[in-house]
Design a protein around this motif. Structure first.
Motif, PDB file in Angstrom:
ATOM      1  N   ASP A 148       0.876  -1.167   0.000  1.00  0.00           N
ATOM      2  CA  ASP A 148       0.000   0.000   0.000  1.00  0.00           C
ATOM      3  C   ASP A 148       0.917   1.223   0.000  1.00  0.00           C
ATOM      4  O   ASP A 148       1.487   1.596   1.028  1.00  0.00           O
ATOM      5  N   LEU A 149       1.076   1.848  -1.166  1.00  0.00           N
ATOM      6  CA  LEU A 149       2.087   2.903  -1.319  1.00  0.00           C
ATOM      7  C   LEU A 149       1.840   4.071  -0.375  1.00  0.00           C
ATOM      8  O   LEU A 149       2.779   4.581   0.260  1.00  0.00           O
ATOM      9  N   GLU A 150       0.609   4.503  -0.255  1.00  0.00           N
ATOM     10  CA  GLU A 150       0.307   5.653   0.605  1.00  0.00           C
ATOM     11  C   GLU A 150       0.582   5.326   2.071  1.00  0.00           C
ATOM     12  O   GLU A 150       1.189   6.116   2.803  1.00  0.00           O
ATOM     13  N   LEU A 151       0.143   4.157   2.510  1.00  0.00           N
ATOM     14  CA  LEU A 151       0.333   3.774   3.906  1.00  0.00           C
ATOM     15  C   LEU A 151       1.808   3.527   4.214  1.00  0.00           C
ATOM     16  O   LEU A 151       2.314   3.919   5.281  1.00  0.00           O
ATOM     17  N   GLU A 152       2.538   2.891   3.283  1.00  0.00           N
ATOM     18  CA  GLU A 152       3.959   2.642   3.495  1.00  0.00           C
ATOM     19  C   GLU A 152       4.735   3.956   3.597  1.00  0.00           C
ATOM     20  O   GLU A 152       5.681   4.078   4.391  1.00  0.00           O
ATOM     21  N   ALA A 153       4.347   4.947   2.821  1.00  0.00           N
ATOM     22  CA  ALA A 153       5.019   6.248   2.890  1.00  0.00           C
ATOM     23  C   ALA A 153       4.795   6.914   4.249  1.00  0.00           C
ATOM     24  O   ALA A 153       5.727   7.492   4.836  1.00  0.00           O
ATOM     25  N   GLN A 154       3.586   6.825   4.770  1.00  0.00           N
ATOM     26  CA  GLN A 154       3.298   7.404   6.088  1.00  0.00           C
ATOM     27  C   GLN A 154       4.079   6.691   7.190  1.00  0.00           C
ATOM     28  O   GLN A 154       4.576   7.323   8.123  1.00  0.00           O
ATOM     29  N   ILE A 155       4.210   5.387   7.069  1.00  0.00           N
ATOM     30  CA  ILE A 155       4.966   4.625   8.072  1.00  0.00           C
ATOM     31  C   ILE A 155       6.443   4.997   8.034  1.00  0.00           C
ATOM     32  O   ILE A 155       7.092   5.157   9.075  1.00  0.00           O
ATOM     33  N   ASP A 156       6.998   5.166   6.829  1.00  0.00           N
ATOM     34  CA  ASP A 156       8.408   5.563   6.712  1.00  0.00           C
ATOM     35  C   ASP A 156       8.644   6.943   7.309  1.00  0.00           C
ATOM     36  O   ASP A 156       9.662   7.185   7.985  1.00  0.00           O
ATOM     37  N   ILE A 157       7.718   7.862   7.074  1.00  0.00           N
ATOM     38  CA  ILE A 157       7.845   9.208   7.647  1.00  0.00           C
ATOM     39  C   ILE A 157       7.780   9.144   9.165  1.00  0.00           C
ATOM     40  O   ILE A 157       8.542   9.842   9.870  1.00  0.00           O
ATOM     41  N   LEU A 158       6.892   8.313   9.690  1.00  0.00           N
ATOM     42  CA  LEU A 158       6.770   8.185  11.144  1.00  0.00           C
ATOM     43  C   LEU A 158       8.063   7.646  11.758  1.00  0.00           C
ATOM     44  O   LEU A 158       8.531   8.160  12.782  1.00  0.00           O
ATOM     45  N   ARG A 159       8.641   6.640  11.158  1.00  0.00           N
ATOM     46  CA  ARG A 159       9.888   6.080  11.691  1.00  0.00           C
ATOM     47  C   ARG A 159      11.034   7.082  11.607  1.00  0.00           C
ATOM     48  O   ARG A 159      11.861   7.180  12.528  1.00  0.00           O
ATOM     49  N   ASP A 160      11.077   7.834  10.528  1.00  0.00           N
ATOM     50  CA  ASP A 160      12.130   8.849  10.400  1.00  0.00           C
ATOM     51  C   ASP A 160      11.941   9.958  11.440  1.00  0.00           C
ATOM     52  O   ASP A 160      12.929  10.421  12.051  1.00  0.00           O
ATOM     53  N   ASN A 161      10.703  10.374  11.644  1.00  0.00           N
ATOM     54  CA  ASN A 161      10.440  11.411  12.651  1.00  0.00           C
ATOM     55  C   ASN A 161      10.760  10.919  14.056  1.00  0.00           C
ATOM     56  O   ASN A 161      11.250  11.698  14.889  1.00  0.00           O
ATOM     57  N   LYS A 162      10.499   9.652  14.310  1.00  0.00           N
ATOM     58  CA  LYS A 162      10.803   9.106  15.629  1.00  0.00           C
ATOM     59  C   LYS A 162      12.305   9.188  15.916  1.00  0.00           C
ATOM     60  O   LYS A 162      12.718   9.538  17.035  1.00  0.00           O
ATOM     61  N   LYS A 163      13.121   8.872  14.923  1.00  0.00           N
ATOM     62  CA  LYS A 163      14.574   8.977  15.118  1.00  0.00           C
ATOM     63  C   LYS A 163      14.994  10.418  15.389  1.00  0.00           C
ATOM     64  O   LYS A 163      15.848  10.687  16.258  1.00  0.00           O
ATOM     65  N   LYS A 164      14.401  11.371  14.676  1.00  0.00           N
ATOM     66  CA  LYS A 164      14.761  12.777  14.877  1.00  0.00           C
ATOM     67  C   LYS A 164      14.288  13.275  16.243  1.00  0.00           C
ATOM     68  O   LYS A 164      15.008  14.037  16.924  1.00  0.00           O
TER      69      LYS A 164
END
Length: 372
Positions: A154-170
């Protein structure tokens, strides 16, 4: 001439071809038996059911009134091996029973209890299902890593998950830096407090420098007080960001992990069904295809449900994150600006605005009166 024994008389009871007694001798035999039975066992309550000597069935003694041709009375069965049969034999009545046969007992309705489930078999079945599911999922993961298997994306959902993981690291990086700042500020405030006490002591002991030491003592104590106020604001910022990162975001990522596991199971059973559909269809494969179709449908529903849950949690998390970080960033900015501007009133007003209560030194542990 010797008197003929009762045994010979009993042995001469004529029977028909189907093993039934002839009516002409049945009443006479029962009449003779009446006088040979012990006390308490009357002829009206007992009769001997004869069988053919060539039959595999045995003779039984049935208690109850002698049945007529139109009614079948209830009867209880006494084995010929019982004490009653022994007494009958002692009175001169021989019961001829085929060797190796058992007494046929009649009883009331028999209720068959449900088969008790074996816990060991249930556990074995669960282990079997878990092993099969693990094997399919492992095969799917290896196929995806080798580039041989297909996966549902699911391209839209996978993109949101990647953004969430990146934001968590920051956010975790910001959290570590804020904790370092808090530690350093605490050390500085502690040093300023000690320096102010030292200046105040010298102010009392050095009369010629009384005013100079006094000014510095007041300045250091004021800086230490403002530093404690700023420290309270920073610690509040750290606690809020820590809750956001390690609880709220982590809870959402846990749901994401469950979603990814459901996706792997869904793809594993989808691949299994596709392989069966590509093969021949005969009497042996059709049941397997039907069972695989049912399992695929179950995991598809689970995958759709988890995908919907992740979408909802990501939406609520984004709203909560914006609200929390907005307030905390405003607090952090106002507190830092007021502290380095030397605006003590503005710094205290910032803490009141966010309802932050400072802890006085030594107030962490409650007194013995409060504990009571």
């Amino acid at each position: 001439m010797a008197q003929e024994s009762p045994k010979n008389s009993a042995a001469e009871i004529p029977v028909t071809s189907n093993g039934q007694l002839e009516d002409s001798h049945e009443h006479s035999f029962n009449r003779d038996l009446k006088y040979s039975l012990p006390v308490g066992l009357g002829l009206s309550e007992t009769k001997i059911t004869p069988h053919g000597f060539d039959s595999a069935k045995e003779g039984v003694v049935e208690a109850g009134p002698f049945p007529s041709s139109s009614a079948s009375p209830k009867s209880s069965v006494i084995s010929p091996s019982s004490a009653a049969a022994s007494r009958l034999a002692g009175q001169g009545c021989d019961l001829i029973i085929p060797t190796g046969s058992r007494a046929q007992q009649k009883s009331g309705p028999v209720v068959l209890a449900d088969e008790v489930k074996n816990p060991a078999m249930e556990k074995l079945e669960l282990v079997r299902k878990w092993s099969l599911n693990t094997y399919k999922c492992t095969r799917q993961i290896i196929s995806e890593k080798l580039g041989r298997g297909s996966r549902t994306v699911d391209l839209e959902l996978e993109a949101q998950i990647d953004i969430l993981r990146d934001n968590k690291k920051k956010y975790e990086h910001i959290l570590r830096l804020a904790q370092t700042l808090s530690t350093q500020l605490f050390q500085m405030v502690h040093t300023q407090r000690q320096l102010g006490d030292a200046f105040a002591d010298l102010s009392l002991k050095s009369l010629e420098l009384h005013e100079e030491f006094g000014y510095n003592a007041d300045t250091q104590k004021l800086l230490a007080k403002n530093g404690e106020t700023l420290l309270g604001a920073i610690n509040f910022f750290i606690a809020s960001v820590n809750t956001l990162v390690n609880k709220t975001i982590e809870d959402t990522l846990l749901t994401v992990k469950q979603y990814e596991s459901a996706r792997i199971e869904y793809d594993a059973y989808r691949t299994d069904l596709e392989e069966l559909n590509l093969g021949p269809r005969d009497a042996n494969t059709l049941p397997k295809i039907e069972q695989s179709q049912q399992l695929f449908q179950v995991h598809k529903e689970k995958y759709d449900k988890m995908r919907n849950d992740v979408s909802i949690k990501l939406k609520f998390l984004e709203e909560n994150k914006v609200k929390v970080l907005h307030n905390q960033l405003v607090l952090f900015h106002n507190a830092i600006a007021a502290y380095f501007a030397g605006n003590q009133k503005q710094l205290e007003q910032t803490l009141k605005q966010f309802h932050i209560k400072l802890k006085t030194p030594g107030a962490d542990a409650p007194s013995w009166l409060e504990e009571q």
